[in-house]
Design a protein around this motif. Sequence first.
Motif, PDB file in Angstrom:
ATOM      1  N   ALA A  23     -11.929 -12.152   5.411  1.00 18.11           N
ATOM      2  CA  ALA A  23     -12.324 -11.986   4.011  1.00 18.11           C
ATOM      3  C   ALA A  23     -13.796 -12.349   3.818  1.00 18.11           C
ATOM      4  O   ALA A  23     -14.533 -11.643   3.104  1.00 18.11           O
ATOM      5  N   ALA A  24     -14.237 -13.427   4.450  1.00 15.26           N
ATOM      6  CA  ALA A  24     -15.641 -13.829   4.339  1.00 15.26           C
ATOM      7  C   ALA A  24     -16.564 -12.758   4.902  1.00 15.26           C
ATOM      8  O   ALA A  24     -17.654 -12.519   4.369  1.00 15.26           O
ATOM      9  N   ALA A  25     -16.139 -12.079   5.985  1.00 13.77           N
ATOM     10  CA  ALA A  25     -16.958 -11.024   6.591  1.00 13.77           C
ATOM     11  C   ALA A  25     -17.102  -9.837   5.639  1.00 13.77           C
ATOM     12  O   ALA A  25     -18.204  -9.294   5.452  1.00 13.77           O
ATOM     13  N   VAL A  26     -15.994  -9.416   5.041  1.00 11.97           N
ATOM     14  CA  VAL A  26     -16.047  -8.313   4.079  1.00 11.97           C
ATOM     15  C   VAL A  26     -16.911  -8.696   2.881  1.00 11.97           C
ATOM     16  O   VAL A  26     -17.746  -7.905   2.418  1.00 11.97           O
ATOM     17  N   ASN A  27     -16.755  -9.896   2.375  1.00 13.93           N
ATOM     18  CA  ASN A  27     -17.532 -10.342   1.219  1.00 13.93           C
ATOM     19  C   ASN A  27     -19.018 -10.417   1.542  1.00 13.93           C
ATOM     20  O   ASN A  27     -19.865 -10.083   0.700  1.00 13.93           O
ATOM     21  N   TRP A  28     -19.338 -10.848   2.761  1.00 19.06           N
ATOM     22  CA  TRP A  28     -20.738 -10.943   3.203  1.00 19.06           C
ATOM     23  C   TRP A  28     -21.399  -9.578   3.150  1.00 19.06           C
ATOM     24  O   TRP A  28     -22.515  -9.435   2.637  1.00 19.06           O
ATOM     25  N   ILE A  29     -20.710  -8.562   3.648  1.00 19.22           N
ATOM     26  CA  ILE A  29     -21.263  -7.206   3.627  1.00 19.22           C
ATOM     27  C   ILE A  29     -21.281  -6.654   2.208  1.00 19.22           C
ATOM     28  O   ILE A  29     -22.239  -5.988   1.785  1.00 19.22           O
ATOM     29  N   SER A  30     -20.244  -6.940   1.449  1.00 18.85           N
ATOM     30  CA  SER A  30     -20.183  -6.470   0.070  1.00 18.85           C
ATOM     31  C   SER A  30     -21.347  -7.015  -0.759  1.00 18.85           C
ATOM     32  O   SER A  30     -21.907  -6.323  -1.617  1.00 18.85           O
ATOM     33  N   ASP A  31     -21.730  -8.254  -0.475  1.00 19.17           N
ATOM     34  CA  ASP A  31     -22.852  -8.867  -1.184  1.00 19.17           C
ATOM     35  C   ASP A  31     -24.181  -8.184  -0.878  1.00 19.17           C
ATOM     36  O   ASP A  31     -25.173  -8.399  -1.583  1.00 19.17           O
ATOM     37  N   MET A  32     -24.220  -7.353   0.158  1.00 18.45           N
ATOM     38  CA  MET A  32     -25.423  -6.574   0.484  1.00 18.45           C
ATOM     39  C   MET A  32     -25.475  -5.267  -0.301  1.00 18.45           C
ATOM     40  O   MET A  32     -26.387  -4.465  -0.122  1.00 18.45           O
ATOM     41  N   GLY A  33     -24.477  -5.035  -1.137  1.00 21.19           N
ATOM     42  CA  GLY A  33     -24.469  -3.824  -1.943  1.00 21.19           C
ATOM     43  C   GLY A  33     -23.505  -2.750  -1.467  1.00 21.19           C
ATOM     44  O   GLY A  33     -23.442  -1.669  -2.047  1.00 21.19           O
ATOM     45  N   ILE A  34     -22.736  -3.048  -0.423  1.00 16.99           N
ATOM     46  CA  ILE A  34     -21.760  -2.081   0.085  1.00 16.99           C
ATOM     47  C   ILE A  34     -20.475  -2.197  -0.723  1.00 16.99           C
ATOM     48  O   ILE A  34     -19.935  -3.285  -0.897  1.00 16.99           O
ATOM     49  N   GLU A  35     -19.978  -1.066  -1.206  1.00 15.71           N
ATOM     50  CA  GLU A  35     -18.727  -1.055  -1.958  1.00 15.71           C
ATOM     51  C   GLU A  35     -17.610  -0.528  -1.063  1.00 15.71           C
ATOM     52  O   GLU A  35     -17.734   0.521  -0.434  1.00 15.71           O
ATOM     53  N   PHE A  36     -16.535  -1.264  -0.998  1.00 19.85           N
ATOM     54  CA  PHE A  36     -15.398  -0.879  -0.169  1.00 19.85           C
ATOM     55  C   PHE A  36     -14.286  -0.293  -1.024  1.00 19.85           C
ATOM     56  O   PHE A  36     -14.154  -0.609  -2.209  1.00 19.85           O
ATOM     57  N   THR A  37     -13.487   0.552  -0.390  1.00 15.51           N
ATOM     58  CA  THR A  37     -12.259   1.026  -1.014  1.00 15.51           C
ATOM     59  C   THR A  37     -11.094   0.480  -0.211  1.00 15.51           C
ATOM     60  O   THR A  37     -11.148   0.408   1.019  1.00 15.51           O
ATOM     61  N   LEU A  38     -10.067   0.064  -0.890  1.00 20.93           N
ATOM     62  CA  LEU A  38      -8.948  -0.615  -0.259  1.00 20.93           C
ATOM     63  C   LEU A  38      -7.831   0.377   0.048  1.00 20.93           C
ATOM     64  O   LEU A  38      -7.564   1.295  -0.729  1.00 20.93           O
ATOM     65  N   GLY A  39      -7.183   0.188   1.190  1.00 21.97           N
ATOM     66  CA  GLY A  39      -6.077   1.066   1.547  1.00 21.97           C
ATOM     67  C   GLY A  39      -5.198   0.454   2.614  1.00 21.97           C
ATOM     68  O   GLY A  39      -5.428  -0.664   3.070  1.00 21.97           O
ATOM     69  N   VAL A  40      -4.184   1.214   2.994  1.00 24.28           N
ATOM     70  CA  VAL A  40      -3.278   0.797   4.069  1.00 24.28           C
ATOM     71  C   VAL A  40      -3.871   1.285   5.381  1.00 24.28           C
ATOM     72  O   VAL A  40      -4.144   2.473   5.548  1.00 24.28           O
ATOM     73  N   GLY A  41      -4.106   0.385   6.320  1.00 23.64           N
ATOM     74  CA  GLY A  41      -4.743   0.755   7.575  1.00 23.64           C
ATOM     75  C   GLY A  41      -3.825   0.649   8.761  1.00 23.64           C
ATOM     76  O   GLY A  41      -2.800  -0.047   8.729  1.00 23.64           O
ATOM     77  N   GLY A  42      -4.187   1.353   9.837  1.00 26.28           N
ATOM     78  CA  GLY A  42      -3.416   1.304  11.065  1.00 26.28           C
ATOM     79  C   GLY A  42      -1.971   1.707  10.804  1.00 26.28           C
ATOM     80  O   GLY A  42      -1.684   2.642  10.068  1.00 26.28           O
ATOM     81  N   ASN A  43      -1.053   1.013  11.419  1.00 31.11           N
ATOM     82  CA  ASN A  43       0.363   1.272  11.133  1.00 31.11           C
ATOM     83  C   ASN A  43       0.961   0.165  10.282  1.00 31.11           C
ATOM     84  O   ASN A  43       2.155  -0.094  10.346  1.00 31.11           O
TER      85      ASN A  43
END
Length: 208
Positions: free
Chosen positions: A102-122
């Motif tokens: 979660a900290a890794a995603v938030n770190w990148i998000s704070d750089m201005g990257i917007e993520f979309t959430l979904g079901v991944g892998g299996n």
Amino acid sequence: PAAVETKEEKTLEADVVVVGAGMSGLTAACSAVEEGASCIVLERLGVMGGSSQYSGSAMMAAGSYYNEDAADQLEEMREWIYQRYEGYTRRDLLEYVCDNSAAAVNWISDMGIEFTLGVGGNSNLLNNGEGRMWSHRNKVSGCRGTLEAIWNKAEGLGAEMYLETPATEMLMNENGEVIGVKAESKDTVYTIYAKGGVVLACGGYEGN
């Protein structure tokens, strides 16, 4: 006889030297300069990104800005990933990655990257077939955009990158400790000393 072409020789120094400019290398470089260290990044190709630039950009995380309600699913995510690797991974490292996801995603998000959430892998097989919303993908620019965001921040904080400059040799002291690298570009041979350490982030999946 034809003259032998000689290359210029240069000696450089930084707190941290990173070999490889894929996701791992750029993340290491950005983290180093965020902490106030000087950093040199070496990349054998003419562009940054390595194999990461071909990634689908999904990052698995539980408890990020985007799925805070999944924070209590960390143990489930750890076990799911461990089973996918059929036990061929170190559980301590896996737990570290998951616990900091979660900290890794938030770190990148704070750089201005917007993520979309979904079901991944299996993970769609989990939760009685409803899946788990752990997958975070760069909503606009894919993994290339994520790489550029990380590097732009690193460069803005003083990191330097040398493209088409592969590392060719590790420099060792009399105690067998790594103190730097040698690298070579088209016209220059570099001796680069690392006061704080060398990070090897080269030879990704395509070279494994």
